[in-house]
Design a protein around this motif. Sequence first.
Motif, PDB file in Angstrom:
ATOM      1  N   LEU A  14       0.815  -1.210   0.000  1.00  0.00           N
ATOM      2  CA  LEU A  14       0.000   0.000   0.000  1.00  0.00           C
ATOM      3  C   LEU A  14       0.854   1.268   0.000  1.00  0.00           C
ATOM      4  O   LEU A  14       0.353   2.349  -0.303  1.00  0.00           O
ATOM      5  N   ASP A  15       2.144   1.099   0.357  1.00  0.00           N
ATOM      6  CA  ASP A  15       3.042   2.242   0.524  1.00  0.00           C
ATOM      7  C   ASP A  15       2.440   3.221   1.532  1.00  0.00           C
ATOM      8  O   ASP A  15       2.449   4.448   1.327  1.00  0.00           O
ATOM      9  N   TYR A  16       1.911   2.643   2.611  1.00  0.00           N
ATOM     10  CA  TYR A  16       1.237   3.465   3.619  1.00  0.00           C
ATOM     11  C   TYR A  16       1.302   2.724   4.948  1.00  0.00           C
ATOM     12  O   TYR A  16       0.774   1.617   5.081  1.00  0.00           O
ATOM     13  N   ASP A  17       1.978   3.312   5.928  1.00  0.00           N
ATOM     14  CA  ASP A  17       2.108   2.674   7.228  1.00  0.00           C
ATOM     15  C   ASP A  17       2.209   3.741   8.312  1.00  0.00           C
ATOM     16  O   ASP A  17       3.286   4.001   8.858  1.00  0.00           O
ATOM     17  N   PRO A  18       1.101   4.390   8.629  1.00  0.00           N
ATOM     18  CA  PRO A  18       1.146   5.437   9.648  1.00  0.00           C
ATOM     19  C   PRO A  18       1.440   4.856  11.029  1.00  0.00           C
ATOM     20  O   PRO A  18       1.033   3.738  11.345  1.00  0.00           O
ATOM     21  N   ASP A  19       2.146   5.589  11.823  1.00  0.00           N
ATOM     22  CA  ASP A  19       2.480   5.153  13.173  1.00  0.00           C
ATOM     23  C   ASP A  19       1.298   5.439  14.100  1.00  0.00           C
ATOM     24  O   ASP A  19       1.386   6.233  15.045  1.00  0.00           O
ATOM     25  N   VAL A  20       0.194   4.786  13.798  1.00  0.00           N
ATOM     26  CA  VAL A  20      -1.050   4.970  14.546  1.00  0.00           C
ATOM     27  C   VAL A  20      -1.545   3.588  14.963  1.00  0.00           C
ATOM     28  O   VAL A  20      -1.812   2.734  14.100  1.00  0.00           O
ATOM     29  N   ARG A  29      -7.157  -6.768  12.347  1.00  0.00           N
ATOM     30  CA  ARG A  29      -8.512  -7.329  12.239  1.00  0.00           C
ATOM     31  C   ARG A  29      -8.767  -7.857  10.835  1.00  0.00           C
ATOM     32  O   ARG A  29      -9.363  -8.934  10.667  1.00  0.00           O
ATOM     33  N   TYR A  30      -8.345  -7.107   9.816  1.00  0.00           N
ATOM     34  CA  TYR A  30      -8.499  -7.586   8.442  1.00  0.00           C
ATOM     35  C   TYR A  30      -7.771  -8.916   8.244  1.00  0.00           C
ATOM     36  O   TYR A  30      -8.300  -9.853   7.624  1.00  0.00           O
ATOM     37  N   ILE A  31      -6.547  -8.988   8.742  1.00  0.00           N
ATOM     38  CA  ILE A  31      -5.753 -10.210   8.587  1.00  0.00           C
ATOM     39  C   ILE A  31      -6.442 -11.383   9.289  1.00  0.00           C
ATOM     40  O   ILE A  31      -6.566 -12.474   8.715  1.00  0.00           O
ATOM     41  N   ASN A  32      -6.893 -11.167  10.516  1.00  0.00           N
ATOM     42  CA  ASN A  32      -7.520 -12.254  11.265  1.00  0.00           C
ATOM     43  C   ASN A  32      -8.845 -12.683  10.660  1.00  0.00           C
ATOM     44  O   ASN A  32      -9.144 -13.882  10.580  1.00  0.00           O
ATOM     45  N   TYR A 428      -2.699 -10.707   0.050  1.00  0.00           N
ATOM     46  CA  TYR A 428      -3.331 -10.096  -1.126  1.00  0.00           C
ATOM     47  C   TYR A 428      -4.806  -9.801  -0.871  1.00  0.00           C
ATOM     48  O   TYR A 428      -5.332  -8.774  -1.313  1.00  0.00           O
ATOM     49  N   ARG A 429      -5.493 -10.686  -0.158  1.00  0.00           N
ATOM     50  CA  ARG A 429      -6.904 -10.450   0.129  1.00  0.00           C
ATOM     51  C   ARG A 429      -7.065  -9.237   1.064  1.00  0.00           C
ATOM     52  O   ARG A 429      -7.979  -8.425   0.879  1.00  0.00           O
ATOM     53  N   VAL A 430      -6.183  -9.102   2.028  1.00  0.00           N
ATOM     54  CA  VAL A 430      -6.228  -7.941   2.920  1.00  0.00           C
ATOM     55  C   VAL A 430      -5.910  -6.666   2.142  1.00  0.00           C
ATOM     56  O   VAL A 430      -6.545  -5.623   2.353  1.00  0.00           O
ATOM     57  N   LYS A 437     -11.032   0.303   0.924  1.00  0.00           N
ATOM     58  CA  LYS A 437     -11.277   1.256   2.014  1.00  0.00           C
ATOM     59  C   LYS A 437     -10.654   2.611   1.683  1.00  0.00           C
ATOM     60  O   LYS A 437     -11.182   3.662   2.058  1.00  0.00           O
ATOM     61  N   HIS A 438      -9.529   2.592   0.944  1.00  0.00           N
ATOM     62  CA  HIS A 438      -8.838   3.832   0.577  1.00  0.00           C
ATOM     63  C   HIS A 438      -9.355   4.404  -0.743  1.00  0.00           C
ATOM     64  O   HIS A 438      -8.681   5.233  -1.372  1.00  0.00           O
ATOM     65  N   ASN A 439     -10.518   3.935  -1.199  1.00  0.00           N
ATOM     66  CA  ASN A 439     -11.167   4.452  -2.414  1.00  0.00           C
ATOM     67  C   ASN A 439     -10.294   4.281  -3.656  1.00  0.00           C
ATOM     68  O   ASN A 439     -10.144   5.193  -4.474  1.00  0.00           O
ATOM     69  N   ASN A 440      -9.710   3.095  -3.769  1.00  0.00           N
ATOM     70  CA  ASN A 440      -8.897   2.764  -4.943  1.00  0.00           C
ATOM     71  C   ASN A 440      -9.407   1.439  -5.506  1.00  0.00           C
ATOM     72  O   ASN A 440      -8.777   0.387  -5.337  1.00  0.00           O
ATOM     73  N   PRO A 441     -10.558   1.468  -6.205  1.00  0.00           N
ATOM     74  CA  PRO A 441     -11.174   0.214  -6.662  1.00  0.00           C
ATOM     75  C   PRO A 441     -10.340  -0.527  -7.707  1.00  0.00           C
ATOM     76  O   PRO A 441     -10.413  -1.748  -7.790  1.00  0.00           O
TER      77      PRO A 441
END
Length: 494
Positions: A14-20, A29-32, A428-430, A437-441
Amino acid sequence: MNLKEMREMVASILDYDPDVQSYRDEINRYINNTYKNWFASRPYEFSQKTVDVYTMPDGTCPSAAITSSTTEIRNWIQCSALDKTDETEVGYVQRIRHSHEGSIGVITDAASTENNGTYIIDKVDFGSNRVYVSKLSSTPQVDWEAATLDGISVAVRQRFLTLPADCTDILGVGIRNVEETGSGTNALGKIYNLTRRKDEDLNLRYDLEGTPTNFVVYDGYPEHTIDIDQFVPRAGKDFTVEGVASSPAWPAGTYEFKMSYVWRGIESQLSDPWEAKILGTQKPRFKTYDTTKKGFQGLRKKFYVRCKSITGKDGAIHEETFFRDLSSVPVKTAPNTGASQYSFFLIDDDEIQNDWPQANNLVIDTVDDLFRYSRQEVNIGYRKRIRLYPRPASSTPIEVRYVYTPPELADDFDRPNTPDDTHRYIVYRVCAETFMKHNNPDMADFYDRKAEKELLKVDNKYLTQRSAYYVKDSYISGPMRVRPFQTLTRLPDA
């Protein structure tokens, strides 16, 4: 890959990993969800378990008698002294944890015929030598019709065999344990599935004893009988936990506690967590409600703990992301005031305040002591049951092969119970869900297709077939050339 590595791979794609922390929790949760739903969806080689589930032997209520009252509802059978080691009695406890609570009691020889019939055993109370029962009916309340003390006969039988808590789909049932089948090799064999409709059509008897040849699946008791899924505990409402002075004391720090109900030998879903600070001179005190006031007997309370932030080895902070089962360590001396037949920590239905028993091997005064308690097992909120036909009268190991629900990946270093070459499918499914969720269909569709390709590889390599009957027809020549082929026809109820 472990949970942390899968989360990092998702972040890299995703090139996105906020420290949150909330965002990382969401990815977890998505992974599980992806992992658990896919794992139990099909009978893969790695998603199957084979275990022996032991039936309870038939028993009786010693010197059983009933009587009515003009001032109170009486729904118990009075017995002589109960014995948890006697296999022939209703108080028998098998392999530390299994009892006749949840078994069927058939009453005969009552002076008033209204009292005869089939009942479910809700509670075996060793303190008063009583056996509390409910009617096997949509109207379970019992109140005896007996003006004087009435001696009765009670046959105790395990009609419904409860399967392990992580059982999702039954694949096969049989008897193969030669060493523990009381009747030797004559008792061995496969047990075949019958549908509920076929069972009704054949009118198979409930009380027939013998070596099982068939089983019928039940997801709950028949007749809309009240079951454990109707009791949901809540933190702050049904229980609280606080510290109380103790020596020895628990390691100081912040803990989280969860509670579940245990009724008829089956555990309910867990509550939400309750946070409590325990000082270095304290141990936990559990405050609960008297559940008999709900109108049911035997609704006991069980607790779990998570180390949120406590003093660990050499003064370092120790924390865990999962809960531990405080009932998982057995002892020789029963730690409970009530429910004394069980040799592990369990709070009886009418008890409202219990301190942690800092005695024997239940003493917790260092972090190492907590490691004895096993991690929370899978709890999917309900339990599958089977009814065996004929019913074995003695303790019999029933081998069950089933698709199981895997435990949650709670710690960063937890790994899925699957081969390494299946982990890319989860990632890949996650990614597909997260891109959406990030509006990138477009990217969501791209990784959805990548996931489908990985799933096809997994299916081709690891997917097996459930137990079923097929009929092979005769060979037939095709109309264009002589090339025999055969037809497989699946039989109904197979």
